[in-house]
Design an enzyme around this catalytic site. Structure first.
Site, PDB file in Angstrom:
ATOM      1  CG  ASP A   1       1.902   2.317   7.828  1.00 51.54           C
ATOM      2  OD1 ASP A   1       2.832   2.819   7.792  1.00 51.54           O
ATOM      3  OD2 ASP A   1       1.739   1.404   6.943  1.00 51.54           O
ATOM      4  CB  SER A   2       2.646   5.156   4.304  1.00 56.41           C
ATOM      5  OG  SER A   2       3.149   3.917   4.673  1.00 56.41           O
TER       6      SER A   2
ATOM      7  CB  THR B   1       8.820   5.839   6.707  1.00 58.45           C
ATOM      8  OG1 THR B   1       8.975   4.812   5.916  1.00 58.45           O
ATOM      9  CG2 THR B   1       9.309   7.114   5.800  1.00 58.45           C
TER      10      THR B   1
ATOM     11  CD  GLU C   1       0.263  -1.167   1.173  1.00 60.63           C
ATOM     12  OE1 GLU C   1      -0.945  -0.889   0.540  1.00 60.63           O
ATOM     13  OE2 GLU C   1       0.495  -0.963   2.433  1.00 60.63           O
TER      14      GLU C   1
ATOM     15  CB  CYS D   1       9.500  -1.330   6.856  1.00 56.77           C
ATOM     16  SG  CYS D   1       8.174  -1.033   5.762  1.00 56.77           S
TER      17      CYS D   1
ATOM     18  CG  HIS E   1       4.160  -2.498   4.568  1.00 54.68           C
ATOM     19  ND1 HIS E   1       4.151  -0.989   5.052  1.00 54.68           N
ATOM     20  CD2 HIS E   1       3.136  -2.411   3.769  1.00 54.68           C
ATOM     21  CE1 HIS E   1       3.142  -0.514   4.315  1.00 54.68           C
ATOM     22  NE2 HIS E   1       2.615  -1.283   3.677  1.00 54.68           N
TER      23      HIS E   1
END
Ligand code: DGL
Length: 275
Positions: free
Chosen positions: A18-19, A83, A159, A193, A195
């Site tokens: 993941d990012s 994404t 985050e 998403c 998150h």
């Protein structure tokens, strides 16, 4: 089994990327449903967010992330990032290994869950712009009406640990983002998403009891189990699996916040890597 010229084995790890930390929602589900599997996770914390970048950039990052995981003994790669999944699709052209993103598994789960055929999607701006969920749902059931909303601030709030049920900042932002989805009368909402499940309680509270929430990361994990079983690549070990985490920026923030996603300690298991 030979794939792309390389042998892959049952006892290789499952690679997840993941990012940032969002993909840990997929890891949590993998640990629950496949407790004997080893997981190698890569969070591209130096380059997050992906959600506000162009498709070309996201594609390049995705290829590099998959290539990083490929340096380890992994038997499958999960792009646990809405994404990335929206930009690359669920086709395996970023890696020669068995691959899944989150869009197709989450779309199937939503189409099964909805009774009134009204489904909402929330995701990053790149995910919503791509129309990936709409296209996937249209293929599964063209009668389903889809309402999508980008929620660009959610990733930053998560985050940075603004995840408490009573957090007034996150609540205020969520109220604004969710209003059009509520007005559309959906009975199912895809957290598009990875998150977002961390603030699931806030989203559930604002959407009300009648709305089923679908976690895209968890659905991807369930799909991965199914795919590995079909390929006869589930581990035959009996001892508990181990998770190892790599990040492209400082390990401290990751260690501090990973608990919000995993509800377990990751100290001693997180390593910084150079991309
Ligand atoms: N976890 C990513 C996703 O599922 C979002 C974070 C980002 O914007 O990089 O889309």
């Amino acid at each position: 089994m030979k794939i792309g010229g390389a042998a892959i084995r049952k006892n290789d790890a499952i690679g997840v990327f993941d990012s940032g930390m969002g993909g840990l929602t997929a890891v949590k589900e993998l640990n629950a449903i496949l407790p004997h599997e080893n997981i190698i996770y890569f969070g591209d914390t130096a380059r997050i967010p992906y959600g506000s970048r162009s498709p070309e950039t996201v594609m390049r990052y995705a290829r590099e992330d998959a290539a990083f995981l490929r340096q380890h003994a992994v038997k499958m790669i999960i792009a646990a990032c809405g994404t990335v999944s929206s930009v690359v699709g669920d086709s395996p052209f970023i890696t020669d290994l068995p691959f899944t993103g989150v869009v197709i598994p989450a779309s199937h789960a939503a189409c099964t869950a909805t009774k009134n055929k009204k489904v909402g999607i929330i995701g990053t701006p790149a995910t919503v712009r791509s129309g990936s969920y709409e296209k996937a749902i249209e293929k599964i059931d063209p009668d389903i009406q889809v309402t999508a909303q980008a929620c660009p601030l959610f990733v930053h709030l998560v985050e940075n640990g603004y995840t408490d049920f009573h957090n007034p900042v996150t609540r205020l932002v969520a109220e604004e983002y969710l209003e059009p989805i509520r007005r559309a009368g959906v009975d199912t909402l895809i957290l598009g998403c990875t998150h977002y499940p961390v603030i699931r309680d806030i989203i559930a509270d604002l959407m009300g009891d009648g709305v089923t929430l679908i976690s895209s990361g968890a659905e991807a994990a369930k799909y991965a189990r199914h795919r590995l079983a079909r390929l006869d690549l589930l581990t035959d070990r009996n001892e508990p699996g181990e998770n190892t985490y790599y990040v492209s920026d400082s390990t401290e923030m990751f260690i501090e916040n990973a608990g919000h996603f995993l509800h377990q300690d990751v100290v001693g298991k997180v390593f910084r890597c150079r991309m």
